[in-house]
Design a protein around this motif. Structure first.
Motif, PDB file in Angstrom:
ATOM      1  N   SER A   1       0.914  -1.052   0.014  1.00 20.90           N
ATOM      2  CA  SER A   1      -0.036  -0.088  -0.025  1.00 20.90           C
ATOM      3  C   SER A   1       0.825   1.144  -0.002  1.00 20.90           C
ATOM      4  O   SER A   1       0.384   2.403  -0.719  1.00 20.90           O
ATOM      5  CB  SER A   1      -0.918   0.008   1.204  1.00 20.90           C
ATOM      6  N   TRP A   2       1.869   1.229   0.727  1.00 20.85           N
ATOM      7  CA  TRP A   2       2.619   2.279   0.904  1.00 20.85           C
ATOM      8  C   TRP A   2       3.493   2.549  -0.458  1.00 20.85           C
ATOM      9  O   TRP A   2       3.952   3.493  -1.058  1.00 20.85           O
ATOM     10  CB  TRP A   2       3.926   2.161   2.063  1.00 20.85           C
ATOM     11  N   PHE A   3       3.806   1.506  -1.235  1.00 17.68           N
ATOM     12  CA  PHE A   3       4.333   1.498  -2.546  1.00 17.68           C
ATOM     13  C   PHE A   3       3.394   2.178  -3.441  1.00 17.68           C
ATOM     14  O   PHE A   3       3.841   2.949  -4.205  1.00 17.68           O
ATOM     15  CB  PHE A   3       4.787   0.316  -2.938  1.00 17.68           C
ATOM     16  N   LYS A   4       2.412   1.661  -3.518  1.00 19.79           N
ATOM     17  CA  LYS A   4       1.279   2.248  -4.303  1.00 19.79           C
ATOM     18  C   LYS A   4       0.996   3.858  -3.887  1.00 19.79           C
ATOM     19  O   LYS A   4       0.847   4.539  -4.873  1.00 19.79           O
ATOM     20  CB  LYS A   4      -0.261   1.606  -4.151  1.00 19.79           C
ATOM     21  N   ARG A   5       1.149   4.094  -2.800  1.00 18.15           N
ATOM     22  CA  ARG A   5       1.243   5.799  -2.552  1.00 18.15           C
ATOM     23  C   ARG A   5       2.196   6.478  -3.106  1.00 18.15           C
ATOM     24  O   ARG A   5       2.181   7.514  -3.650  1.00 18.15           O
ATOM     25  CB  ARG A   5       1.184   5.944  -0.887  1.00 18.15           C
TER      26      ARG A   5
ATOM     27  N   ALA B   1       1.819   9.117  -5.862  1.00 20.66           N
ATOM     28  CA  ALA B   1       2.553  10.561  -5.658  1.00 20.66           C
ATOM     29  C   ALA B   1       3.288  11.041  -6.843  1.00 20.66           C
ATOM     30  O   ALA B   1       3.533  12.087  -7.325  1.00 20.66           O
ATOM     31  CB  ALA B   1       3.035  10.754  -4.340  1.00 20.66           C
ATOM     32  N   GLY B   2       4.277  10.290  -7.239  1.00 22.65           N
ATOM     33  CA  GLY B   2       5.229  10.498  -8.285  1.00 22.65           C
ATOM     34  C   GLY B   2       4.453  10.647  -9.621  1.00 22.65           C
ATOM     35  O   GLY B   2       4.818  11.638 -10.096  1.00 22.65           O
ATOM     36  N   THR B   3       3.306   9.709  -9.972  1.00 26.66           N
ATOM     37  CA  THR B   3       2.822   9.955 -11.094  1.00 26.66           C
ATOM     38  C   THR B   3       2.145  11.331 -11.181  1.00 26.66           C
ATOM     39  O   THR B   3       1.930  11.874 -11.945  1.00 26.66           O
ATOM     40  CB  THR B   3       1.529   8.613 -11.465  1.00 26.66           C
ATOM     41  N   MET B   4       1.435  11.674  -9.840  1.00 23.86           N
ATOM     42  CA  MET B   4       0.811  12.813  -9.735  1.00 23.86           C
ATOM     43  C   MET B   4       1.699  14.228 -10.010  1.00 23.86           C
ATOM     44  O   MET B   4       1.390  15.266 -10.584  1.00 23.86           O
ATOM     45  CB  MET B   4       0.221  12.902  -8.326  1.00 23.86           C
ATOM     46  N   VAL B   5       2.856  13.915  -9.658  1.00 21.14           N
ATOM     47  CA  VAL B   5       3.811  14.950  -9.903  1.00 21.14           C
ATOM     48  C   VAL B   5       4.280  15.250 -11.208  1.00 21.14           C
ATOM     49  O   VAL B   5       4.323  16.261 -11.762  1.00 21.14           O
ATOM     50  CB  VAL B   5       4.991  14.702  -9.071  1.00 21.14           C
ATOM     51  N   ILE B   6       4.411  14.101 -11.740  1.00 16.80           N
ATOM     52  CA  ILE B   6       4.920  14.218 -13.216  1.00 16.80           C
ATOM     53  C   ILE B   6       3.764  14.590 -14.196  1.00 16.80           C
ATOM     54  O   ILE B   6       4.089  15.493 -14.949  1.00 16.80           O
ATOM     55  CB  ILE B   6       4.991  12.605 -13.971  1.00 16.80           C
ATOM     56  N   TYR B   7       2.421  14.333 -13.830  1.00 15.50           N
ATOM     57  CA  TYR B   7       1.305  14.727 -14.908  1.00 15.50           C
ATOM     58  C   TYR B   7       1.279  16.106 -14.465  1.00 15.50           C
ATOM     59  O   TYR B   7       0.640  16.867 -15.309  1.00 15.50           O
ATOM     60  CB  TYR B   7       0.169  14.118 -14.779  1.00 15.50           C
ATOM     61  N   ALA B   8       1.447  16.567 -13.126  1.00 21.08           N
ATOM     62  CA  ALA B   8       1.223  17.971 -12.772  1.00 21.08           C
ATOM     63  C   ALA B   8       2.149  18.970 -13.452  1.00 21.08           C
ATOM     64  O   ALA B   8       1.908  20.066 -13.946  1.00 21.08           O
ATOM     65  CB  ALA B   8       1.313  18.222 -11.327  1.00 21.08           C
ATOM     66  N   GLY B   9       3.158  18.246 -13.713  1.00 20.51           N
ATOM     67  CA  GLY B   9       4.440  19.268 -14.355  1.00 20.51           C
ATOM     68  C   GLY B   9       3.988  19.189 -15.981  1.00 20.51           C
ATOM     69  O   GLY B   9       4.391  20.260 -16.517  1.00 20.51           O
TER      70      GLY B   9
END
Length: 281
Positions: A109-113, A117-125
């Motif tokens: 679950s922590w790996f999924k988080r 989070a990494g995916t969210m940062v990439i797409y936000a950029g």
């Protein structure tokens, strides 16, 4: 194992998020818009990779213009990028909601988080870059990672950071390849009642797409790790330049062309599988 009160807090957050989603059914359209944008991004990225594979200029002479910036130069490109930016923002918002829906506290679950989070940062950029390009402002040309890596390579601690980041990215690439080969991505889809031919198409596109993404990420990761080992900033390359370096080698253009086709396949996978995605998995 996290303390019980932490687990209770995570459950409370997940419950409240589910309640809000039930109160506002329109929120279910966020991931749909986001996944359509994601599919377009990968399809266009694959097309630019195909163009790179057929270019004859050297890696040093090749332009490092990113895919988003290149699209802005096309007729009606800014309108398309504006719509793309909206979809990417929707995907970022949904990703944040998806993180809030994770209840468990085990390692998976922590790996999924962390991954989410990494995916969210990439797409936000990427959304930020798309917005700037749509407004006609100076956009990142796709070399942000390259510039950051070169800056870090000027010191020993920085080289360690680059190497570790590259190793993590290489691990992510390996996991993506495994997920594609073993069809693990299908667990995020509800294919009950799906036409067998459509199911086969989704499976094939997903397999090719996930492995293609793994190749591209792994390629940039290897270049980054090699730059850290050699302490040579010129070896730190981003997406475009990494592929160009490979495409000018013997038979390298074939690998790059296949990667481009695979990325286009992943873009199509996002579109054709949209109907079957489990939005709260």
């Amino acid at each position: 194992m996290a303390p019980v009160d932490d687990t209770d807090k995570l459950d409370d957050v997940a419950d409240k998020t589910n309640e809000k989603l039930d109160e506002h059914p329109w929120a279910e359209w966020l991931p749909k818009a986001g996944w359509l944008a994601r599919g377009f991004v990968y399809a266009f990225m694959g097309w630019t990779v195909l163009l790179i594979s057929f270019q004859k200029d050297s890696a040093d002479e090749a332009s490092s213009k990113g895919a988003v910036v290149a699209l802005a130069d096309q007729p009606y490109g800014r309108i398309v990028i504006g719509a793309l930016a909206v979809g990417l923002v929707a995907l970022v918002v949904w990703q944040a909601l998806a993180l809030a829906l994770i209840r468990d506290t085990d390692a998976k679950s922590w790996f999924k988080r962390l991954s989410g989070a990494g995916t969210m940062v990439i797409y936000a950029g990427l959304a930020f870059t798309a917005m700037r390009a749509a407004l006609g402002m100076s956009a990142d040309n796709g070399g942000g990672i390259e510039r950051l890596s070169k800056g870090l390579l000027s010191s020993t601690p920085g080289r360690i950071v680059v190497f570790v980041a590259g190793a993590i990215a290489l691990g992510v690439a390996g996991y993506r390849a495994y997920k594609g080969w073993e069809h693990k991505f299908l667990k995020h889809l509800d294919l009950d009642g799906c036409d067998p031919r459509r199911r086969k198409l989704i499976t094939r596109l997903g397999t090719v797409g996930w492995i293609g993404r793994a190749f591209v990420v792994g390629l940039v990761a290897v270049f980054s790790m090699w730059a850290a080992v050699t302490a040579d900033p010129d070896n730190a390359v981003g997406f475009d330049q990494g592929l160009r370096k490979v495409s000018v080698t013997s038979w390298g253009f074939v690998l790059v062309a296949l990667a481009g086709l695979a990325l286009i396949g992943y873009g199509l996978f996002c579109v054709v599988s949209l109907k079957y995605r489990e939005l709260r998995d």
